[in-house]
Design an enzyme around this catalytic site. Structure first.
Site, PDB file in Angstrom:
ATOM      1  N   GLU A   1       3.209  14.491  -8.353  1.00  0.00           N
ATOM      2  CA  GLU A   1       2.630  13.151  -8.477  1.00  0.00           C
ATOM      3  C   GLU A   1       3.688  12.202  -9.041  1.00  0.00           C
ATOM      4  OE1 GLU A   1      -0.793  13.041 -11.012  1.00  0.00           O
ATOM      5  OE2 GLU A   1      -0.993  10.859 -10.852  1.00  0.00           O
TER       6      GLU A   1
ATOM      7  N   ARG B   1      -0.486   1.515 -19.561  1.00  0.00           N
ATOM      8  CA  ARG B   1      -1.119   0.361 -18.911  1.00  0.00           C
ATOM      9  C   ARG B   1      -2.642   0.385 -19.153  1.00  0.00           C
ATOM     10  NH1 ARG B   1       0.910  -0.188 -12.956  1.00  0.00           N
ATOM     11  NH2 ARG B   1      -0.057  -2.234 -13.262  1.00  0.00           N
TER      12      ARG B   1
ATOM     13  N   ALA C   1      -3.362   3.140  -6.272  1.00  0.00           N
ATOM     14  CA  ALA C   1      -4.647   3.015  -6.971  1.00  0.00           C
ATOM     15  C   ALA C   1      -5.609   4.155  -6.631  1.00  0.00           C
ATOM     16  CB  ALA C   1      -5.282   1.674  -6.639  1.00  0.00           C
TER      17      ALA C   1
ATOM     18  N   HIS D   1      -6.493   6.954  -9.139  1.00  0.00           N
ATOM     19  CA  HIS D   1      -7.496   6.813 -10.191  1.00  0.00           C
ATOM     20  C   HIS D   1      -8.931   6.908  -9.670  1.00  0.00           C
ATOM     21  CE1 HIS D   1      -3.823   5.416 -11.983  1.00  0.00           C
ATOM     22  NE2 HIS D   1      -3.798   4.338 -11.226  1.00  0.00           N
TER      23      HIS D   1
ATOM     24  N   ASP E   1      -9.274  16.789  -3.301  1.00  0.00           N
ATOM     25  CA  ASP E   1      -9.769  17.910  -2.487  1.00  0.00           C
ATOM     26  C   ASP E   1      -8.789  18.276  -1.375  1.00  0.00           C
ATOM     27  OD1 ASP E   1     -12.039  18.075  -4.026  1.00  0.00           O
ATOM     28  OD2 ASP E   1     -13.379  17.158  -2.546  1.00  0.00           O
TER      29      ASP E   1
ATOM     30  N   ARG F   1      -6.084   3.186 -15.564  1.00  0.00           N
ATOM     31  CA  ARG F   1      -4.961   3.893 -14.921  1.00  0.00           C
ATOM     32  C   ARG F   1      -4.623   5.205 -15.634  1.00  0.00           C
ATOM     33  NH1 ARG F   1      -3.046  -0.087 -11.309  1.00  0.00           N
ATOM     34  NH2 ARG F   1      -3.357  -2.166 -12.180  1.00  0.00           N
TER      35      ARG F   1
ATOM     36  N   ASN G   1       2.862   9.308  -4.240  1.00  0.00           N
ATOM     37  CA  ASN G   1       2.456   8.149  -5.041  1.00  0.00           C
ATOM     38  C   ASN G   1       1.204   7.608  -4.368  1.00  0.00           C
ATOM     39  OD1 ASN G   1       1.990   5.853  -6.471  1.00  0.00           O
ATOM     40  ND2 ASN G   1       4.101   5.084  -6.364  1.00  0.00           N
TER      41      ASN G   1
ATOM     42  N   PRO H   1      -1.633   2.902  -1.109  1.00  0.00           N
ATOM     43  CA  PRO H   1      -1.933   1.482  -0.909  1.00  0.00           C
ATOM     44  C   PRO H   1      -1.051   0.553  -1.747  1.00  0.00           C
ATOM     45  CG  PRO H   1      -3.630   2.537  -2.248  1.00  0.00           C
ATOM     46  CD  PRO H   1      -2.772   3.636  -1.686  1.00  0.00           C
ATOM     47  N   ASN H   2      -0.654  -0.503  -1.081  1.00  0.00           N
ATOM     48  CA  ASN H   2       0.114  -1.617  -1.668  1.00  0.00           C
ATOM     49  C   ASN H   2       1.570  -1.277  -1.949  1.00  0.00           C
ATOM     50  OD1 ASN H   2      -2.122  -3.511  -1.769  1.00  0.00           O
ATOM     51  ND2 ASN H   2      -2.959  -2.188  -3.364  1.00  0.00           N
TER      52      ASN H   2
ATOM     53  N   HIS I   1       4.634   7.995 -10.084  1.00  0.00           N
ATOM     54  CA  HIS I   1       4.311   6.573 -10.263  1.00  0.00           C
ATOM     55  C   HIS I   1       5.548   5.857 -10.753  1.00  0.00           C
ATOM     56  CE1 HIS I   1       0.113   7.530  -9.724  1.00  0.00           C
ATOM     57  NE2 HIS I   1       0.306   8.537 -10.547  1.00  0.00           N
ATOM     58  N   LEU I   2       5.775   4.687 -10.201  1.00  0.00           N
ATOM     59  CA  LEU I   2       6.916   3.888 -10.677  1.00  0.00           C
ATOM     60  C   LEU I   2       6.708   3.457 -12.115  1.00  0.00           C
ATOM     61  CD1 LEU I   2       6.455   2.298  -7.390  1.00  0.00           C
ATOM     62  CD2 LEU I   2       8.846   2.439  -8.045  1.00  0.00           C
ATOM     63  N   SER I   3       5.493   3.007 -12.416  1.00  0.00           N
ATOM     64  CA  SER I   3       5.180   2.521 -13.757  1.00  0.00           C
ATOM     65  C   SER I   3       4.661   3.679 -14.612  1.00  0.00           C
ATOM     66  CB  SER I   3       4.128   1.415 -13.676  1.00  0.00           C
ATOM     67  OG  SER I   3       2.914   1.929 -13.149  1.00  0.00           O
TER      68      SER I   3
ATOM     69  N   ARG J   1       5.845  -7.234  -5.032  1.00  0.00           N
ATOM     70  CA  ARG J   1       4.598  -7.080  -5.790  1.00  0.00           C
ATOM     71  C   ARG J   1       4.916  -6.810  -7.271  1.00  0.00           C
ATOM     72  NH1 ARG J   1       1.387  -1.418  -5.954  1.00  0.00           N
ATOM     73  NH2 ARG J   1      -0.439  -2.093  -7.121  1.00  0.00           N
TER      74      ARG J   1
ATOM     75  N   TYR K   1       6.880  -3.095 -11.100  1.00  0.00           N
ATOM     76  CA  TYR K   1       7.291  -2.101 -10.103  1.00  0.00           C
ATOM     77  C   TYR K   1       8.750  -2.206  -9.678  1.00  0.00           C
ATOM     78  CZ  TYR K   1       2.258  -1.425  -9.887  1.00  0.00           C
ATOM     79  OH  TYR K   1       0.946  -1.168 -10.224  1.00  0.00           O
TER      80      TYR K   1
HETATM   81  C1  DQA Z   1       1.331   3.074  -9.168  1.00  0.00           C
HETATM   82  C2  DQA Z   1       0.392   2.922 -10.375  1.00  0.00           C
HETATM   83  C3  DQA Z   1      -1.033   2.681  -9.918  1.00  0.00           C
HETATM   84  O1  DQA Z   1      -1.871   2.514 -11.055  1.00  0.00           O
HETATM   85  C4  DQA Z   1      -1.116   1.431  -9.083  1.00  0.00           C
HETATM   86  O2  DQA Z   1      -2.424   1.235  -8.599  1.00  0.00           O
HETATM   87  C5  DQA Z   1      -0.127   1.414  -7.962  1.00  0.00           C
HETATM   88  C6  DQA Z   1       1.227   1.907  -8.223  1.00  0.00           C
HETATM   89  C7  DQA Z   1       2.795   3.189  -9.600  1.00  0.00           C
HETATM   90  O3  DQA Z   1       3.623   3.597  -8.778  1.00  0.00           O
HETATM   91  O4  DQA Z   1       3.138   2.841 -10.738  1.00  0.00           O
HETATM   92  O5  DQA Z   1      -0.406   0.926  -6.880  1.00  0.00           O
HETATM   93  O6  DQA Z   1       0.979   4.277  -8.484  1.00  0.00           O
END
Ligand code: DQA
Length: 147
Positions: free
Chosen positions: A98, A107, A77, A80, A87, A111, A74, A10-11, A100-102, A18, A23
């Site tokens: 796994e 943070r 959210a 978390h 599962d 997270r 990735n 998502p997002n 994550h950009l950040s 964003r 990011y």
């Molecule tokens: C994220 C980190 C997550 O906490 C956040 O909700 C995202 C992006 C990252 O790529 O840093 O949507 O997965």
């Protein structure tokens, strides 16, 4: 040919606009093009998918079995919160890296928990869009390739 799914949650479709201070300014289309190009360099097939919907991500992981050799995930959210994604990964027995950009550990405390981490091969975070390349290399290395 080794085949990898790069799955974004998502997002992440909003990448580039964003919170660019967190990011970066690279768009999802840029990320997907980078992954495809790096796949060519590695001699593997890379397919990219994105969804804002938890169930669609579960479906994508289930559908990956027998089609892909591994997944770069990735989960945004849902990382978390989602026992369903946890599962699904256990259910398909595919190696998942796994991503994550950040740096999620630098943070907010909400997270710091990942439902993906315990069932992933490993996690890459904090390196921005370059993390996707690092994750592909890590996955191919895990699968027995040269990266
Ligand atoms: C994220 C980190 C997550 O906490 C956040 O909700 C995202 C992006 C990252 O790529 O840093 O949507 O997965």
């Amino acid at each position: 040919m080794t085949s990898v799914l790069v799955l974004n949650g998502p997002n992440l479709n909003l990448l580039g606009t964003r919170q660019p201070e967190i990011y970066g300014k690279t768009t999802l289309a840029d990320v997907e093009a980078m992954c495809a190009a790096h796949g060519q360099t590695l001699g593997i097939q890379v397919t990219c998918l994105q969804s804002n919907h938890e169930g669609a991500l579960v479906d994508a992981i289930q559908d990956a079995k027998g089609v892909y050799d591994g997944v770069v995930l990735n989960a945004g959210a849902y990382t978390h919160t989602s026992i369903a994604l946890h599962d699904a990964i256990v259910g398909v027995e595919l190696p998942v890296v796994e991503l994550h950009l950040s740096n999620i550990h630098a943070r907010e405390t909400f997270r710091h928990t990942s439902f993906i981490a315990p069932v992933a091969v490993g996690m890459i975070c904090g390196f921005g869009a370059r993390g996707y390349i690092l994750a592909l290399d890590a996955l191919i290395g895990h699968l027995g390739g040269t990266s």
